[in-house]
Write a protein that holds these residues in place. Sequence first.
Motif, short mmCIF file in Angstrom:
data_model
loop_
_atom_site.label_atom_id
_atom_site.label_comp_id
_atom_site.label_asym_id
_atom_site.label_seq_id
_atom_site.Cartn_x
_atom_site.Cartn_y
_atom_site.Cartn_z
N GLY A 117 0.83 -1.20 0.00
CA GLY A 117 0.00 0.00 0.00
C GLY A 117 0.87 1.25 0.00
N GLY A 118 0.20 2.39 -0.07
CA GLY A 118 0.93 3.65 -0.16
C GLY A 118 1.82 3.91 1.04
N SER A 119 1.34 3.54 2.24
CA SER A 119 2.15 3.79 3.44
C SER A 119 3.44 2.97 3.38
CB SER A 119 1.37 3.44 4.70
OG SER A 119 0.21 4.23 4.78
N ASP A 120 3.36 1.76 2.88
CA ASP A 120 4.58 0.94 2.66
C ASP A 120 5.53 1.66 1.70
OD1 ASP A 120 3.40 -1.12 4.05
OD2 ASP A 120 3.23 -2.49 2.35
N ALA A 150 0.44 18.09 3.85
CA ALA A 150 0.84 16.85 3.14
C ALA A 150 0.20 15.64 3.80
CB ALA A 150 2.35 16.71 3.20
N TYR A 151 -0.02 14.59 2.99
CA TYR A 151 -0.42 13.29 3.53
C TYR A 151 0.45 12.21 2.91
CZ TYR A 151 -3.10 9.26 5.00
OH TYR A 151 -3.47 8.06 5.57
N HIS A 152 1.19 11.53 3.76
CA HIS A 152 2.10 10.49 3.27
C HIS A 152 1.84 9.15 3.96
CE1 HIS A 152 4.21 13.43 0.87
NE2 HIS A 152 4.40 14.20 1.92
N GLY A 153 0.59 8.90 4.34
CA GLY A 153 0.26 7.60 4.92
C GLY A 153 0.33 7.60 6.42
N VAL A 154 0.17 6.42 7.00
CA VAL A 154 -0.06 6.33 8.44
C VAL A 154 1.00 5.56 9.22
CG1 VAL A 154 -2.56 6.65 8.28
CG2 VAL A 154 -1.60 4.35 8.05
N ALA A 224 7.05 15.40 -1.57
CA ALA A 224 5.75 16.08 -1.70
C ALA A 224 4.88 15.32 -2.69
CB ALA A 224 5.94 17.52 -2.18
N GLU A 225 3.57 15.53 -2.54
CA GLU A 225 2.62 15.04 -3.54
C GLU A 225 2.60 16.07 -4.66
OE1 GLU A 225 -1.14 14.21 -0.92
OE2 GLU A 225 0.35 15.36 0.17
N PRO A 226 2.62 15.64 -5.92
CA PRO A 226 2.54 16.61 -7.03
C PRO A 226 1.29 17.48 -6.95
CG PRO A 226 3.31 14.50 -7.84
CD PRO A 226 2.91 14.27 -6.41
N ALA A 257 8.74 12.19 -5.21
CA ALA A 257 7.35 12.53 -5.56
C ALA A 257 6.45 11.43 -5.01
CB ALA A 257 7.19 12.65 -7.06
N ASP A 258 5.56 11.79 -4.08
CA ASP A 258 4.60 10.81 -3.57
C ASP A 258 3.42 10.78 -4.55
OD1 ASP A 258 2.80 9.23 -2.31
OD2 ASP A 258 3.01 10.15 -0.32
N GLU A 259 3.49 9.81 -5.45
CA GLU A 259 2.52 9.70 -6.54
C GLU A 259 1.45 8.66 -6.23
OE1 GLU A 259 2.65 11.18 -9.72
OE2 GLU A 259 4.69 11.98 -9.91
N VAL A 260 1.19 8.42 -4.95
CA VAL A 260 0.24 7.38 -4.57
C VAL A 260 -1.14 7.66 -5.19
CG1 VAL A 260 -1.04 6.41 -2.60
CG2 VAL A 260 1.46 6.54 -2.54
N ILE A 261 -1.56 8.93 -5.20
CA ILE A 261 -2.83 9.26 -5.84
C ILE A 261 -2.62 9.65 -7.31
CG2 ILE A 261 -4.75 10.93 -5.91
CD1 ILE A 261 -4.59 11.12 -2.88
N THR A 262 -1.57 10.44 -7.56
CA THR A 262 -1.41 11.04 -8.89
C THR A 262 -0.83 10.08 -9.93
OG1 THR A 262 0.65 11.95 -8.04
CG2 THR A 262 -1.23 13.45 -8.14
N ALA A 286 0.95 3.52 -5.71
CA ALA A 286 0.04 2.51 -5.13
C ALA A 286 -1.33 2.67 -5.82
CB ALA A 286 -0.06 2.68 -3.61
N LYS A 287 -2.37 2.73 -5.08
CA LYS A 287 -3.74 2.97 -5.57
C LYS A 287 -3.97 2.60 -7.05
CE LYS A 287 -4.71 6.48 -2.08
NZ LYS A 287 -5.78 6.03 -1.22
N GLY A 288 -3.77 3.56 -7.98
CA GLY A 288 -4.06 3.33 -9.39
C GLY A 288 -3.20 2.23 -10.01
#
Length: 453
Positions: A117-120, A150-154, A224-226, A257-262, A286-288
């Motif tokens: 997952g993204g947090s990993d 920013a949000y970079h997981g938990v 950072a998230e883009p 670049a935290d591209e977990v969503i983007t 992750a995600k997509g």
Amino acid sequence: MNQFVENKTQSTYQFWHALSHPNEWRTQQPLRIVKGDGLYVWDDKGHKMLDGFAGLWCVNVGHNRTEVKDAIKKQMDEISYYQLFAGVSHPLAEQLSNKLIAMTAQEDMANVVYGSGGSDAVETAIKIARQYWVLQGQPQRTRIISLKNAYHGVNIGGTSLNGMPVFKMNYGPLLEQCIQIESPWLYRNPWNCEDPDQLAQLVIDELERTIQYHGADSIAAFIAEPIQGAGGIIVPPDAFWPSLRKLCDKYDILLIADEVITGFGRSGSMFGSRGWGVKPDMMTLAKGLSSGYVPLSATIFNHRIAKAFYDNNDHKGLFMHGYTYGGHPLGCAAALAVLDIVEKENLPENAAQMGRYLLTELQKIKEQYALIGEVRGKGLMLALDLVKDQKTREPIDADSDIASRLTEACRDAGAVIRPIGTKLCLAPPLTIDQAGCDVLINALKSAFKQVTA
Ligand SMILES: Cc1ncc(COP(=O)(O)O)c(C=O)c1O
């Protein structure tokens, strides 16, 4: 005693919902989703809704895709699980890593480390960044700088990098030496700056002062998230990411670049950073990647980082990291099928087009309601910012129930959206067409009419 404990802790079910107080859901009924197909999901009462948040910004190719299900089934018939620890492999992890590196050739990416997952993915990036500097003979470079909002997981690493205090307040002590600077947010920033270029420069200047204050030789990376997602869909000025890359180069700091969503099209280009014309040193995905069909994440990094490991032959290069389920064969099967769809159906381009259409239509809703201070977004990441006063931009009270009432009214009218604090957020599957966008818009119109009546 048992009776006491039971009465004290009883709720309708035993799992706790993420990001909420456990008491909140002891009596309320949650939305129970039982079925999905394409753009739509159904609740347990048979009510059909357009999935305006793609699950949790992840079901990019839409629900129930035969191609993805067939790929997972095929792999399941061969073998459901095998691992990727020292000297063991399976073909789909190899194929997927080749695919990811081919897709990021223009970013000069070299290697992949899988997670679930993204947090990993974020945790992996933090460890690779620190180890990179150990390998460079600069082990004191441990600080990581990130942005407010920013949000970079938990996990503890990601929690330490998060830029929203609510995520951190009960979990200290956190990773030392993480610093957050102001986020490049045009609608709300401490300088009241409304000029995009000037704002980008103000944030870059703050970053440079921060680097100089702590010493560049103490800083491992900037992350950072883009486009900031969970922080409220904050699209930075166009100049921000290119300037960020330049500043990181000036001080020899890794750019993550935290591209977990983007990642994979959501922002209207294949990767969010690519949309800003920037090559990061590392990307978290992750995600997509698997569209949520099976959990999977990847941290990919460029040749600069890979070389530091390959050039080393002692224990400093030992990569003591990895997850049992990282690169799960079913996740890899799903991802290969998903990425095929993303490319064949040109979903990044569709996200750009449909995002523009939604933004125009949302703007029309905003003109009718003083409650909406701003609509913003890029690609299929869009937000309506709810305010007390359009002039002062003061958000509605955090404990107001307006956002949740609007969300519920929207569901009743046929679309799932997500309230994030005082914002209503949209992130539908990237397969959405204009008719699907209209379903979403009409549901929002109906919700605003009903709730503000
Ligand atoms: C940018 C970003 N990074 C990391 C994460 C954490 O991902 P996960 O929830 O899969 O652990 C998220 C989740 O939304 C995210 O948006």
